[in-house]
Design a protein around this motif. Structure first.
Motif, PDB file in Angstrom:
ATOM      1  N   SER A  80     -31.377  22.225 -31.111  1.00  0.00           N
ATOM      2  CA  SER A  80     -31.749  23.532 -31.678  1.00  0.00           C
ATOM      3  C   SER A  80     -33.261  23.753 -31.570  1.00  0.00           C
ATOM      4  N   LEU A  81     -33.781  23.495 -30.369  1.00  0.00           N
ATOM      5  CA  LEU A  81     -35.222  23.513 -30.161  1.00  0.00           C
ATOM      6  C   LEU A  81     -35.587  24.285 -28.885  1.00  0.00           C
ATOM      7  N   ALA A  82     -36.602  25.122 -29.012  1.00  0.00           N
ATOM      8  CA  ALA A  82     -37.154  25.818 -27.844  1.00  0.00           C
ATOM      9  C   ALA A  82     -38.583  25.326 -27.650  1.00  0.00           C
ATOM     10  N   THR A  83     -38.907  24.929 -26.437  1.00  0.00           N
ATOM     11  CA  THR A  83     -40.269  24.525 -26.097  1.00  0.00           C
ATOM     12  C   THR A  83     -40.798  25.566 -25.129  1.00  0.00           C
ATOM     13  N   ILE A  84     -41.899  26.206 -25.510  1.00  0.00           N
ATOM     14  CA  ILE A  84     -42.421  27.329 -24.744  1.00  0.00           C
ATOM     15  C   ILE A  84     -43.876  27.077 -24.368  1.00  0.00           C
ATOM     16  N   LYS A  85     -44.150  27.152 -23.079  1.00  0.00           N
ATOM     17  CA  LYS A  85     -45.527  27.101 -22.586  1.00  0.00           C
ATOM     18  C   LYS A  85     -45.906  28.549 -22.313  1.00  0.00           C
ATOM     19  N   TYR A  86     -47.019  28.994 -22.911  1.00  0.00           N
ATOM     20  CA  TYR A  86     -47.372  30.402 -22.800  1.00  0.00           C
ATOM     21  C   TYR A  86     -48.874  30.586 -22.614  1.00  0.00           C
ATOM     22  N   ASP A  87     -49.233  31.776 -22.158  1.00  0.00           N
ATOM     23  CA  ASP A  87     -50.636  32.146 -21.962  1.00  0.00           C
ATOM     24  C   ASP A  87     -51.110  32.828 -23.245  1.00  0.00           C
ATOM     25  N   ALA A  88     -51.967  32.146 -23.986  1.00  0.00           N
ATOM     26  CA  ALA A  88     -52.444  32.668 -25.268  1.00  0.00           C
ATOM     27  C   ALA A  88     -53.309  33.918 -25.104  1.00  0.00           C
ATOM     28  N   ASN A  89     -53.754  34.197 -23.880  1.00  0.00           N
ATOM     29  CA  ASN A  89     -54.499  35.436 -23.632  1.00  0.00           C
ATOM     30  C   ASN A  89     -53.573  36.644 -23.591  1.00  0.00           C
ATOM     31  N   LYS A  90     -52.285  36.400 -23.385  1.00  0.00           N
ATOM     32  CA  LYS A  90     -51.334  37.502 -23.242  1.00  0.00           C
ATOM     33  C   LYS A  90     -50.333  37.627 -24.378  1.00  0.00           C
ATOM     34  N   VAL A  91     -50.039  36.538 -25.054  1.00  0.00           N
ATOM     35  CA  VAL A  91     -49.015  36.572 -26.097  1.00  0.00           C
ATOM     36  C   VAL A  91     -49.385  35.576 -27.208  1.00  0.00           C
ATOM     37  N   LYS A  92     -48.985  35.873 -28.413  1.00  0.00           N
ATOM     38  CA  LYS A  92     -49.257  35.023 -29.578  1.00  0.00           C
ATOM     39  C   LYS A  92     -47.971  34.329 -30.036  1.00  0.00           C
TER      40      LYS A  92
END
Length: 116
Positions: A80-92
């Motif tokens: 029950s886990l989602a691991t998300i790599k994201y661009d902090a310049n575009k999304v919080k």
């Protein structure tokens, strides 16, 4: 004779103009564009409300992967886990949590930041 000299000068002018204008075009192409470097961050979310791997986990993973600013997303149904790599310049982080909770009817899934 005068007519031939005028023609030669005219053709020389045309060739020089074309050569100079093509050089300017090449110079513009070689100039690098400004790029914004991604500020990659990682967040793990505990998910509740998933009832199956294909219908829930894969749907959440697929929708996250298509969201602007998300660089990579993995959802593990058994944990029950989602691991998300994201661009902090575009999304919080808060936007990602709200996005997951809005999938489906907006009431099925709940997401909270994991301690991991």
């Amino acid at each position: 004779m005068l007519k031939m000299n005028i023609q030669k000068i005219f053709f020389a002018f045309i060739i020089a103009t074309l050569t100079l204008s093509s050089c300017k075009s090449e110079a513009k192409k070689e100039t690098p564009k400004e790029t914004v470097i991604a500020k990659a961050e990682l967040v793990s979310l505990n998910l509740s409300g998933m009832t199956c791997e294909m219908g829930c986990a894969k749907t959440i993973e697929s929708k996250l992967a298509k969201k602007e600013g998300v660089l990579d997303a993995k959802v593990i149904f058994t944990d029950s886990l989602a691991t998300i790599k994201y661009d902090a310049n575009k999304v919080k982080k808060a936007d990602l949590i709200a996005f997951v909770e809005g999938i489906g009817d907006g009431q099925t899934y709940k997401a909270t930041e994991s301690d991991n």
